[in-house]
Design an enzyme around this catalytic site. Structure first.
Site, mmCIF file in Angstrom:
data_model
loop_
_atom_site.group_PDB
_atom_site.id
_atom_site.type_symbol
_atom_site.label_atom_id
_atom_site.label_comp_id
_atom_site.label_asym_id
_atom_site.label_seq_id
_atom_site.Cartn_x
_atom_site.Cartn_y
_atom_site.Cartn_z
ATOM 1 N N LYS A 87 0.860 -1.199 0.000
ATOM 2 C CA LYS A 87 0.000 0.000 0.000
ATOM 3 C C LYS A 87 0.890 1.241 0.000
ATOM 4 C CE LYS A 87 -4.205 1.367 2.434
ATOM 5 N NZ LYS A 87 -4.915 1.248 3.715
HETATM 6 C C1 E4P Z 1 -8.183 1.827 4.079
HETATM 7 O O1 E4P Z 1 -7.447 1.379 3.252
HETATM 8 C C2 E4P Z 1 -8.024 3.151 4.714
HETATM 9 O O2 E4P Z 1 -6.772 3.249 5.286
HETATM 10 C C3 E4P Z 1 -9.120 3.387 5.684
HETATM 11 O O3 E4P Z 1 -10.334 2.953 5.128
HETATM 12 C C4 E4P Z 1 -9.204 4.809 6.203
HETATM 13 O O4 E4P Z 1 -10.382 4.926 6.950
HETATM 14 P P1 E4P Z 1 -10.655 6.144 7.953
HETATM 15 O O5 E4P Z 1 -10.946 7.370 7.175
HETATM 16 O O6 E4P Z 1 -11.860 5.681 8.749
HETATM 17 O O7 E4P Z 1 -9.425 6.263 8.805
#
Ligand code: E4P
Length: 217
Positions: A87
């Site tokens: 990622k």
């Molecule tokens: C997923 O890949 C993201 O890191 C995550 O959904 C972020 O979510 P949040 O805005 O609730 O922190």
């Protein structure tokens, strides 16, 4: 639409996996920190523990923000398990790193995406997944689901293969609306997945069936 769970909590990952509908896992440094994971070895072991539960893509995020650092870190992450997806944040060196991983056959998830332009760049670099953060878009008084729709339209018209992974899901309705507008994947907290089960008429109907079933004995 595939269902990923957005957590680093092993118990929640097991619970979602036991439902039989889980297609993958996403994590981020904030979710890892929430589980109290500290130190590089512990982080790598935790990703391995997740991969041992779910035989499906597991997104593991790099911390480095320069090209060489992201490539080195991503290679170490990818070595943990065949299902690791590296990622990478939507920044200039991130795009270069995504292209490097694409050319070297390693799956990537381009994270922190908030616009269609960013999603085009991620697709051009060959990202396996692009992660628009719809809850955070909503927080800014924009329409996160509409961003998914826009990216979906562009990817269809242009023939991009990158999968749209709707992230930052805050509720069950987000999941339904993402399915409507063409998200390929929704990564969700466990509560939002379980929320899809709920309908008062289901509860009322089941109570009546069970009551009437007593007369069948
Ligand atoms: C997923 O890949 C993201 O890191 C995550 O959904 C972020 O979510 P949040 O805005 O609730 O922190």
């Amino acid at each position: 639409m595939k269902f990923f769970i957005d957590t680093a909590n092993l118990a929640q990952i097991k619970e979602a996996n036991d439902l039989g509908i889980l297609d993958g896992v996403t994590t981020n440094p904030s979710l890892m920190a929430k589980e109290g994971i500290k130190g590089t070895e512990a982080v790598l072991k935790h990703y391995k523990d997740i991969c041992d539960i779910v035989n499906a893509p597991v997104s593991a995020e790099v911390i480095a923000t320069d090209f060489d650092g992201m490539v080195a870190e991503g290679k170490a992450l990818a070595a943990i398990d065949k299902n690791i997806v590296v990622k990478i944040p939507m920044i200039k060196d991130g795009i270069k790193a995504i292209k490097w991983f694409t050319d070297n056959g390693i799956a990537t998830n381009c994270t922190l995406v908030f616009s269609a332009g960013q999603a085009i760049l991620a697709a051009k670099a060959g990202a396996t997944y692009v992660s628009p953060f719809i809850g955070r878009v909503d927080d800014g008084n924009w329409d996160g689901v509409d961003l998914i729709r826009q990216i979906s339209d562009i990817y269809t018209i242009q023939g991009f293969q990158t999968q749209i992974l709707a992230a930052s899901i805050r509720n069950s309705l987000h999941i339904v609306r993402c399915a409507e507008v063409g998200a390929d994947v929704c990564t969700c907290p466990l509560d939002s997945i379980l929320g899809l089960l709920k309908h008062p008429l289901t509860d009322i109907g089941l109570a009546k069936f069970l009551e009437d079933a007593k007369g069948l004995k």
